[in-house]
Design a protein around this motif. Structure first.
Motif, PDB file in Angstrom:
ATOM      1  N   ASP A 774     -20.954   2.200  39.107  1.00  0.00           N
ATOM      2  CA  ASP A 774     -21.526   1.042  39.785  1.00  0.00           C
ATOM      3  C   ASP A 774     -22.544   1.522  40.812  1.00  0.00           C
ATOM      4  O   ASP A 774     -22.189   2.190  41.786  1.00  0.00           O
ATOM      5  N   GLY A 818     -20.248  -9.891  38.483  1.00  0.00           N
ATOM      6  CA  GLY A 818     -19.797  -9.187  39.682  1.00  0.00           C
ATOM      7  C   GLY A 818     -20.386  -9.888  40.884  1.00  0.00           C
ATOM      8  O   GLY A 818     -20.638 -11.105  40.863  1.00  0.00           O
ATOM      9  N   TRP A 847     -19.055  -4.543  41.642  1.00  0.00           N
ATOM     10  CA  TRP A 847     -17.816  -5.195  41.195  1.00  0.00           C
ATOM     11  C   TRP A 847     -16.705  -5.117  42.234  1.00  0.00           C
ATOM     12  O   TRP A 847     -15.900  -6.040  42.357  1.00  0.00           O
ATOM     13  N   TRP A 851     -14.191  -8.120  43.317  1.00  0.00           N
ATOM     14  CA  TRP A 851     -12.791  -8.088  42.887  1.00  0.00           C
ATOM     15  C   TRP A 851     -11.813  -8.155  44.047  1.00  0.00           C
ATOM     16  O   TRP A 851     -10.603  -8.204  43.833  1.00  0.00           O
ATOM     17  N   ALA A 873     -16.129 -12.919  38.067  1.00  0.00           N
ATOM     18  CA  ALA A 873     -15.986 -11.473  38.223  1.00  0.00           C
ATOM     19  C   ALA A 873     -14.551 -11.035  37.922  1.00  0.00           C
ATOM     20  O   ALA A 873     -14.328  -9.985  37.308  1.00  0.00           O
TER      21      ALA A 873
END
Length: 905
Positions: A774, A818, A847, A851, A873
């Protein structure tokens, strides 16, 4: 090794040594061998062999050896401990207060050593632990608060929390900690002692908190061995170099330090050796430097003292600009010194001032042009001046004298004819004063002296955007300083003259402060964007050790005037180009010379390097080795074959069993005294879990941990995947094969992997592991990934099609949702040996931020994620984990029509 350093946890077990004389007598109590007496009839018995052996007394060496074996076993049962740290008595839980403000950073290694010793002792004594921190953390959208007191914790749980503790680049809040402790009534009744890791510096509320804690439990203050506090209070640019002011504690002896000046990318530009005199609390250091080297300085710090207080960042205001004052070719030096006296006094300490005609100034590529009336030589240089301004130059103009007009070109506003006179013979108005600077002005936050008065000014025509162009105005609302952007450049107009005939502004210190704000706006390295920023976003921030890193979502933009560093505004660089402002910790610190006055009854100890060591395992190893020596020696003395004699086989089996028993016992003892990696590996192998790569950047690691923990909880709620807690792994040292999915956030400036780490990562990917990389910034070009991950066997990546299995492994999705909505890239040709499952996925959707659970870690949550975006997401995260755990079985659904058709036949 001194015997005084050894302590026995169970000294009563040493009473077993009293049986040693009895054992000695039992071993030595065998009957003596019978004497041989010659008997004539015995000749008849010659040649006969007796099957009975007479018992003989054991040799003295064997007796000593066996008694020594028994002694070692008894001593091991008594649990001997070397360098036992008697911080507290074993009479309840331990409250550990860790001073993790800015002052702890320079001695943080000693703090960690002391914390390890405390936890080690708590493990031996089976004590629970509470941990309190003194530095606040970000909380909510714009505020901060002190972290809650954590506990009660087991020693192992406390060790995990301590491993994540880091010093913060702001001050401690002892008043808030006092309120927290007073609200923890249940904790106050269970703790039996307080251990406070702190230095000797006096801080508000520190001694008061100690007095309150004495009413709860005894206090032991554990201090670093070195009391050497230091901060860079200020850094001033002079004509010949720089002047640094250091604040420090008093010392009876002189100290020598090295002042380090670093440029871009941390390169050392200067190492200046200086001496701090004895019995002083402030030192001013003057360093001679050429102008070009001084311009390149980004930070100045003290070598060997890693702290946010000992690092001073310069920002855009530090660079010395070249200011060209437009004059006529026939002006004499006497005229220049008279007319431009106040202007020169305001500019020369902070800029290189050049007095020349317009054409020569444009050739020398100055950063700012100043015209004190009509622009001399404008006719032949009109196009050149226009091009210079459009390319990023700044033109600052002043009103001319009463007999001249300054023209109507290169002005930010349209002027009326003539000028306005206050307090004259033909005016009923009194001289005007200045209003406070508006928030849209670069002068916002500067205090205006009440004695500043304006007697004459140029008036501007009222335009619809006159307010946005006004940087300063009078009490009647008329503009005094106006400005507007012209392409990449900027035009600024003072509606008064630069000498003291229209106002006393040029004679005041306010005039100097105004120029200090104007000069940085003309950045020589980055042309002005033309638009002023009223809210300066963070570009880089410092951690507690003074190391710069990228800011996270918890850090807010900065507004003038500069405020004391806090969790929402840590020390760092805010803004861009010419508006980059350096927020430093040193200028906001008080005196560092005062030591705290602890209340009576507090026990003070220094941090030592001697860690508590359990000697029981060594005793068991010694007993095992001596037991093996005894057995081997017994076999050698009696010449017994290990393969033929049953009795010897029995002895051998016994020795092997004893060796295995001793080895297992030692293993248990070692595992009970250390927190070893084997237990962690066993847990990871038996309990599937997700992981993330530790980057070494604390905010990024905290965000990764919170994001993966949130995804684990969502999986537990919505699917049958009951995963264990998330692990942070390091490819340099940790085994990766136990984790089905590893989240990898990229950070700038990451160090290249070692050959060992590359081998581990390549082996992990080759054997079916999956890594989600990421970039966290919407940047999803695989070429950038190649540059950052040079040396790794990363497969060819391609943009994931809309019908890829990862988009329907659990939920039906069409995008890798995301925090952002960038595409995701993965293996273009996945290995069929791995069921065609992609091993590397790459994107820039941040992300981890998406999350995080909405109800957890409120201070870390990004504010720009809508509930709908977070839900999508979560769904993509569930799909991703299912794809990692189950592979491509969902891919069979694409063949479902063909299968049904064949079944129908």
């Amino acid at each position: 090794m001194s015997l005084s350093a050894i302590t026995f946890l169970y000294p009563a077990m040493l009473a077993g040594l009293m049986v040693l004389p009895i054992v000695w007598l039992l071993i030595r109590s065998a009957p003596r061998a019978p004497k041989q007496i010659t008997f004539p009839a015995a000749r008849l018995l010659r040649g006969l062999k007796s099957q009975r052996r007479d018992v003989q007394r054991a040799p003295i060496w064997q007796t000593i050896l066996r008694c020594l074996i028994l002694t070692l076993l008894i001593v091991a049962a008594a649990r001997p401990v070397m360098n036992r740290n008697e911080f507290v008595q074993n009479n309840g839980a331990i409250l550990i207060i860790v001073d993790n403000g800015w002052s702890s950073a320079s001695e943080w290694s000693q703090y960690r050593s002391a914390l390890d010793q405390i936890i080690n002792k708590a493990r031996f004594d089976l004590q629970s632990v509470y941990i309190a921190r003194t530095a606040p953390e970000a909380a909510g959208a714009t505020t901060w608060k002190l972290p809650d007191i954590v506990g009660p914790l087991s020693p192992r749980g406390a060790q995990d929390l301590i491993g994540r503790l880091q010093p913060r680049p702001w001050a401690a809040d002892y008043f808030a900690l006092s309120d927290l402790i007073s609200n923890q009534q249940e904790m106050n009744t269970t703790i039996g002692s307080v251990l406070w890791l702190s230095d000797q510096m006096a801080n508000p509320g520190k001694s008061e908190l100690a007095e309150e804690l004495l009413q709860i439990a005894p206090i032991t203050v554990i201090e670093p061995t070195i009391n050497d506090r230091m901060a860079v209070r200020s850094l001033i640019r002079s004509r010949t170099g720089l002047i640094a002011t250091l604040s420090h504690n008093r010392s009876d002896t002189a100290r020598t330090i090295n002042l380090l000046a670093r440029g871009e990318r941390g390169s050392v530009l200067l190492r200046h050796n200086a001496e701090i005199a004895a019995d002083t609390e402030q030192t001013e250091l003057t360093v001679l430097l050429p102008s070009d080297i001084a311009n390149a300085i980004q930070t100045v710090g003290v070598e060997g003292r890693e702290s946010a207080a000992t690092v001073f960042q310069t920002g855009a205001r530090w660079q010395q600009r070249r200011v060209g004052v437009i004059v006529s070719s026939g002006d004499s030096p006497a005229v220049l010194s008279d007319r431009y006296f106040f202007l020169d006094r305001a500019l020369s300490p902070y800029a290189e001032v050049i007095y020349q005609p317009l054409g020569k100034l444009l050739e020398q590529k100055v950063d700012i042009l100043v015209a004190t009336g009509p622009i001399s030589g404008l006719g032949s240089q009109h196009k050149n001046l226009e091009r210079w301004v459009n390319d990023g130059g700044m033109l600052v103009r002043f009103a001319g004298d009463s007999s001249t007009e300054i023209g109507n070109e290169f002005l930010p506003v349209t002027l009326r004819l003539g000028n306005r006179d206050f307090g004259g013979s033909m005016s009923w108005e009194k001289p005007k004063r200045l209003l406070d600077f508006p928030e849209t002005s670069p002068f916002f936050g500067i205090t205006i002296p009440p004695e500043i008065t304006i007697t004459r000014q140029l008036l501007a025509e009222p335009d619809p955007d006159i307010l946005s162009k006004t940087w300063a105005r009078l009490t009647d609302g008329t503009p005094l300083i106006t400005s507007s952007a012209q392409n990449a450049g900027r035009l600024v107009l003072f509606h008064v003259t630069p000498w003291a005939d229209w106002s006393n502004l040029p004679m005041s210190g306010l005039f100097v402060e105004l120029w200090q704000r104007i000069l940085p706006l003309a950045s020589p390295s980055n042309p002005n964007s033309g638009e002023l920023q009223t809210s300066l976003p963070p570009q880089s921030v410092l951690d507690g050790f003074g190391q710069a890193h990228q800011p996270d979502a918890m850090i807010l933009p900065l507004r003038a005037p500069l405020a004391t560093p806090t969790p929402r505004h840590p020390p760092g660089i805010y803004g861009e180009n010419g508006q980059a402002v350096a927020l430093n910790l040193g200028p906001f610190l008080g005196s560092l010379a005062n030591d705290v006055t602890w209340p009576s009854g507090i026990d003070k100890r220094k941090i030592t390097d001697h860690n508590q060591i359990d000697l029981a395992a060594l005793c068991l190893i010694g007993a095992l080795l001596l037991l093996l020596v005894d057995g081997l020696t017994l076999l050698a003395v009696h010449h017994v074959s290990l393969r033929r004699n049953r009795q010897s086989n029995a002895v051998t089996s016994t020795l092997i069993a004893l060796a295995m028993l001793g080895t297992s016992t030692i293993t248990v003892m070692l595992s009970s005294t250390t927190d070893g990696n084997a237990a962690t590996l066993q847990e990871a192998a038996l309990s599937p879990r997700l992981a993330y790569f530790e980057t070494g950047v604390a905010p990024v690691d905290r965000l990764s941990q919170a994001g993966m923990a949130g995804l684990t909880e969502i999986l537990r709620r919505r699917s049958a995947a009951d995963l264990s807690s998330v692990d942070g792994v390091n490819p340099e040292t940790d085994e990766l094969s136990f984790y089905p999915l590893i989240y990898w956030p990229l950070v700038d400036g990451q160090k290249p992997f070692s050959e060992r780490a590359r081998d581990r990562l390549n082996k992990y990917l080759e054997n079916g592991g999956m890594i989600l990389i990421d970039s966290r910034d919407r940047e999803v070009e695989p070429a950038r990934l190649r540059r950052l991950l040079a040396g790794l066997e990363i497969p060819i990546l391609d943009r994931a099609p809309g019908d890829h299995i990862v988009f329907r492994s659990f939920y039906l999705l069409d995008h890798a949702y995301g925090r952002f909505s960038a595409p995701i890239w993965l293996d273009a040709r996945p290995d069929q040996r791995l069921d065609g499952v992609a091993s590397v996925l790459f994107g820039g959707n941040d992300w981890a931020s998406a999350w995080m659970l909405p109800e957890g870690r409120e201070e870390m949550r990004a504010e720009d994620i809508s509930p709908r975006q977070r839900e999508m997401a979560f769904r993509f995260g569930v799909n991703l984990v299912m794809y990692a755990l189950t592979g491509s079985y969902k891919g069979d659904q694409v063949h479902l029509p063909a299968i049904l058709e064949r079944l129908g036949r």
